[in-house]
Scaffold this active site. Structure first.
Site, PDB file in Angstrom:
ATOM      1  N   CYS A  91       0.824  -1.193   0.000  1.00  0.00           N
ATOM      2  CA  CYS A  91       0.000   0.000   0.000  1.00  0.00           C
ATOM      3  C   CYS A  91       0.865   1.252   0.000  1.00  0.00           C
ATOM      4  O   CYS A  91       2.085   1.190  -0.153  1.00  0.00           O
ATOM      5  CB  CYS A  91      -0.895   0.017   1.244  1.00  0.00           C
ATOM      6  SG  CYS A  91      -1.766  -1.535   1.553  1.00  0.00           S
ATOM      7  N   ARG A 121      -4.879   1.508  -0.332  1.00  0.00           N
ATOM      8  CA  ARG A 121      -4.745   0.063  -0.159  1.00  0.00           C
ATOM      9  C   ARG A 121      -4.601  -0.708  -1.462  1.00  0.00           C
ATOM     10  O   ARG A 121      -5.340  -0.476  -2.420  1.00  0.00           O
ATOM     11  CB  ARG A 121      -5.954  -0.491   0.604  1.00  0.00           C
ATOM     12  CG  ARG A 121      -5.776  -1.966   0.961  1.00  0.00           C
ATOM     13  CD  ARG A 121      -6.979  -2.550   1.642  1.00  0.00           C
ATOM     14  NE  ARG A 121      -6.689  -3.928   2.057  1.00  0.00           N
ATOM     15  CZ  ARG A 121      -7.590  -4.886   2.190  1.00  0.00           C
ATOM     16  NH1 ARG A 121      -8.866  -4.624   1.952  1.00  0.00           N
ATOM     17  NH2 ARG A 121      -7.245  -6.102   2.562  1.00  0.00           N
ATOM     18  N   LEU A 122      -3.641  -1.633  -1.456  1.00  0.00           N
ATOM     19  CA  LEU A 122      -3.545  -2.690  -2.456  1.00  0.00           C
ATOM     20  C   LEU A 122      -3.910  -3.978  -1.739  1.00  0.00           C
ATOM     21  O   LEU A 122      -3.163  -4.466  -0.887  1.00  0.00           O
ATOM     22  CB  LEU A 122      -2.131  -2.771  -3.032  1.00  0.00           C
ATOM     23  CG  LEU A 122      -1.888  -3.851  -4.093  1.00  0.00           C
ATOM     24  CD1 LEU A 122      -2.729  -3.596  -5.335  1.00  0.00           C
ATOM     25  CD2 LEU A 122      -0.408  -3.920  -4.449  1.00  0.00           C
ATOM     26  N   GLY A 181      14.650 -12.683  -6.725  1.00  0.00           N
ATOM     27  CA  GLY A 181      15.892 -13.186  -6.152  1.00  0.00           C
ATOM     28  C   GLY A 181      16.784 -12.112  -5.575  1.00  0.00           C
ATOM     29  O   GLY A 181      17.944 -12.377  -5.243  1.00  0.00           O
ATOM     30  N   ASN A 193       2.263  -0.215   5.289  1.00  0.00           N
ATOM     31  CA  ASN A 193       2.632  -0.547   3.915  1.00  0.00           C
ATOM     32  C   ASN A 193       3.547  -1.751   3.971  1.00  0.00           C
ATOM     33  O   ASN A 193       4.640  -1.667   4.536  1.00  0.00           O
ATOM     34  CB  ASN A 193       3.346   0.652   3.271  1.00  0.00           C
ATOM     35  CG  ASN A 193       4.067   0.284   1.984  1.00  0.00           C
ATOM     36  OD1 ASN A 193       3.665  -0.625   1.278  1.00  0.00           O
ATOM     37  ND2 ASN A 193       5.152   0.987   1.702  1.00  0.00           N
ATOM     38  N   GLY A 194       3.113  -2.879   3.405  1.00  0.00           N
ATOM     39  CA  GLY A 194       3.977  -4.049   3.388  1.00  0.00           C
ATOM     40  C   GLY A 194       3.243  -5.312   3.757  1.00  0.00           C
ATOM     41  O   GLY A 194       2.027  -5.418   3.619  1.00  0.00           O
ATOM     42  N   GLU A 195       4.010  -6.268   4.237  1.00  0.00           N
ATOM     43  CA  GLU A 195       3.455  -7.554   4.661  1.00  0.00           C
ATOM     44  C   GLU A 195       4.187  -8.030   5.912  1.00  0.00           C
ATOM     45  O   GLU A 195       5.403  -7.878   6.030  1.00  0.00           O
ATOM     46  CB  GLU A 195       3.624  -8.628   3.566  1.00  0.00           C
ATOM     47  CG  GLU A 195       3.028  -8.274   2.220  1.00  0.00           C
ATOM     48  CD  GLU A 195       1.510  -8.220   2.213  1.00  0.00           C
ATOM     49  OE1 GLU A 195       0.893  -8.737   3.165  1.00  0.00           O
ATOM     50  OE2 GLU A 195       0.944  -7.658   1.259  1.00  0.00           O
ATOM     51  N   ILE A 199      -4.249  -7.599  -0.674  1.00  0.00           N
ATOM     52  CA  ILE A 199      -3.523  -8.842  -0.920  1.00  0.00           C
ATOM     53  C   ILE A 199      -3.894  -9.910   0.108  1.00  0.00           C
ATOM     54  O   ILE A 199      -4.041 -11.076  -0.229  1.00  0.00           O
ATOM     55  CB  ILE A 199      -1.996  -8.585  -0.926  1.00  0.00           C
ATOM     56  CG1 ILE A 199      -1.628  -7.793  -2.194  1.00  0.00           C
ATOM     57  CG2 ILE A 199      -1.205  -9.892  -0.859  1.00  0.00           C
ATOM     58  CD1 ILE A 199      -0.188  -7.371  -2.276  1.00  0.00           C
TER      59      ILE A 199
END
Length: 650
Positions: free
Chosen positions: A2, A52-53, A373, A77-79, A55
């Protein structure tokens, strides 16, 4: 994933509380980061905003999210990848949850642990938390800087946001480039934190917290503290286990990091460059999950940059449905201004542009999340720079040796114009800084010296403003006092992680170009458990002679085709100055920004010198790294001035 934004009244003046009209322009500026929803929280002292995105918990995860009585509010913002495990612990402690989202664990962890809550998080994050009872604002950024967070003090307020452009919606925030930060970017590829390219705008450094308390009194300053850092023990304290045992643990850690980062309520794909690192991530997904994996890659017409044969080998090996984006030079030139708008930073290479275009394709294919990666080279000693430094240190012990510098010829086999192909030139280049072998940044001296050659294009006014400024002294002041006890390779890793990785790769080439199209990139190699494990390894487990990432290759034996597992590192690159000319003429916006009038008006560069560089690039004579970096760097600064300082569209 987000975008977050907010405003805090520094002096506790409740006569002018931050309001919806202040906050809404900030959130709108971040729409590309979070197009799915908008949320706000307003208080006499603070305003929190969220784009918001969706997920995780697509229906219930709207932000801000509060604790049971609403006294703690969070935008994020993040996970948080270990949120399911944390949730179970918190439920056992009596906490009640209103959603299934990862965000909600943050508020309950803070209730139990205060500012130590960050130590429990495995994730990539920028967090803003408001504690109404304590009248305290807390900002937190993940350990390695995967997610951005900026702030500034203006008009008695602290304003913060995921991107600088959101701060510039506030009328009292100054728009001006910081010349010292510009000089740092033209040395280290990015400004040294907490500085940014914009005067008065700061970044919260990776692994740091910022706290502000209303009770601190009028004019109180934010308190910034470090909660985590890359750290390496002395040789005597390194992991004593054998290589096989370490490889086994590494394999277990990798599998778990990938498992955690696959958590999502939307489809997850993976980038596949054809190199070792992204191939490992994709192969682990295929072997240890039932996911119908979709992979994505970039290809180029120029064989020096193209890795298509290796990508095809891996997609055949894995049996993935694969999308390849052919990126042409004209595509790079056309998209470059958009990338600068999103990166908000100097670029010295065009490499972020193809990834910007690839993220657009990923979004068009219906994906929001990709695993990459990134980070393996910093964690496991994969870069040519580490090999260069090893050779240079070996050479420095006998500086008159004729044989030792010949090892340089084993570097850069993938470059058609390798800096080691001409023996005299190579020895002169890599001899730079040979007398400074005890300097913690010894391994970086040739690279930084090459980049710093771009300073010769600065105008007299810029040079005057920089008089007496030494970027090497500036970076030395940021290093740990005990960095001298780190083994040499570890010193090189520490500095690389705090400059190129956090300042450029995770930002301009990572978060910004992915989130430009609402794509969340996840980086399993930067799971902090992997970093801490690798930091304890003896250096020769990472760089054995001149074989990079030795233990990592050993840990994935049998997972990949041998031609991929043993493949020499080839850095991702893209066509540079040649991308900005068509039929022997510069693109229209390039010609305009390099015109003597525009250069003189902006004031950063000497028009005559920049004009000669433009002509050199037009003729196709800019073959070296220094010329290409200078050209792309000047163009990016002129675009930054146009888009942000002057606030004009092209």
């Amino acid at each position: 994933m987000c975008g977050i934004a907010g405003i805090f009244n520094l002096n506790g003046n409740q006569d002018q509380p931050p309001n919806r009209d202040d906050l809404l322009p900030m959130i709108r500026a971040l729409h590309h980061r979070g197009p799915d929803d908008v949320g706000m929280y307003l208080d006499p002292d603070v305003a929190l905003g969220h784009a918001r995105l969706s997920i995780i918990d697509l229906e219930g995860g709207k932000q801000p999210i509060a604790n049971e009585d609403g006294s703690i509010q969070v935008v994020f913002n993040g996970e948080i990848f270990n949120y399911l495990e944390l949730r179970q612990v918190l439920l056992g402690r009596g906490h009640r949850f209103a959603t299934q989202s990862d965000t909600e664990v943050i508020v309950h962890l803070y209730e139990d642990h205060g500012l130590d809550f960050v130590h429990h998080l495995n994730g990539q994050f920028a967090i803003a938390l408001w504690d109404r009872r304590a009248r305290r604002l807390v900002l937190a950024r993940d350990r390695v800087g995967i997610r951005p967070l900026f702030y500034t003090l203006a008009g008695g307020r602290l304003c913060f946001a995921s991107e600088v452009k959101a701060l510039f919606t506030q009328p009292r925030v100054e728009r001006r480039l910081d010349l010292r930060a510009l000089a740092e970017a033209f040395t280290f590829w990015s400004p040294l934190p907490p500085g940014t390219l914009f005067a008065g705008v700061r970044t919260l450094p990776p692994g740091h917290l910022l706290t502000l308390d209303c009770g601190a009194g009028a004019g109180s300053e934010p308190v910034v503290t470090r909660y985590w850092d890359w750290s390496f023990p002395a040789i005597a304290d390194m992991d004593p286990r054998g290589m096989d045992e370490c490889a086994e643990e590494l394999n277990v850690l990798l599998i778990d990091a990938v498992r955690l980062q696959l958590r999502a309520d939307v489809p997850v794909g993976a980038y596949l460059s054809g190199g070792l690192d992204s191939s490992i991530i994709a192969a682990l997904i295929r072997r240890h999950t039932s996911l119908d994996l979709r992979t994505f890659s970039v290809s180029f017409e120029d064989k020096e940059f193209d890795e298509t044969p290796f990508q095809r080998q891996m997609t055949d090996h894995l049996g993935t449905q694969h999308t390849d984006l052919l990126c042409k030079k004209e595509d790079i030139g056309a998209a470059f201004p958009q990338v600068i708008w999103h990166a908000e930073s100097v670029l010295l290479r065009t490499a972020p542009v193809p990834l910007f275009l690839l993220s657009r394709r990923v979004r068009e294919e219906g994906y929001k999340v990709v695993l990459t990666g990134e980070g393996a080279d910093e964690v496991f000693g994969g870069y040519d720079l580490f090999k260069e430094a090893q050779v240079r240190r070996f050479w420095a012990r006998q500086p008159n040796s004729k044989v030792r510098p010949l090892l340089l010829s084993r570097l850069y086999p993938y470059l058609s114009a390798s800096p080691t192909s001409a023996q005299v030139y190579a020895q002169n280049f890599f001899r730079q800084g040979m007398g400074q072998i005890d300097a913690p940044y010894f391994g970086h001296i040739p690279r930084w010296s090459t980049t710093q050659r771009t300073w010769r294009f600065f105008s007299q006014e810029t040079e005057a403003a920089l008089r007496g400024f030494d970027p090497f002294a500036a970076i030395s002041a940021t290093l740990p006092r005990d960095i001298g006890r780190f083994p040499p390779l570890c010193r090189d890793q520490y500095i690389e992680a705090h400059t190129l990785l956090s300042g450029y790769l995770l930002c301009s080439q990572g978060d910004r170009v992915a989130m430009a199209h609402s794509i969340e990139g996840r980086v399993p190699f930067l799971d902090h458990r992997l970093i801490e494990f690798a930091s304890r390894l003896p250096p020769h487990y990472k760089l054995l002679g001149l074989k990079e990432k030795f233990l990592l290759r050993r840990a994935v034996s049998g997972l990949l085709p041998e031609s991929i597992r043993q493949r020499t590192k080839q850095p991702y690159r893209a066509p540079d100055s040649q991308s900005f000319f068509q039929d022997g003429r510069p693109l229209e916006y390039v010609a305009d920004l390099f015109s003597p009038a525009r250069l003189k008006d902006a004031g950063y560069f000497e028009p005559q010198a920049a004009g000669k560089l433009l002509e050199k690039c037009r003729r196709g004579d800019a073959l070296g790294f220094a010329d290409n970096m200078a050209f792309v760097g000047i163009l990016s600064v002129m675009l930054l001035d146009q888009l942000f300082v002057r606030g004009r569209a092209l």
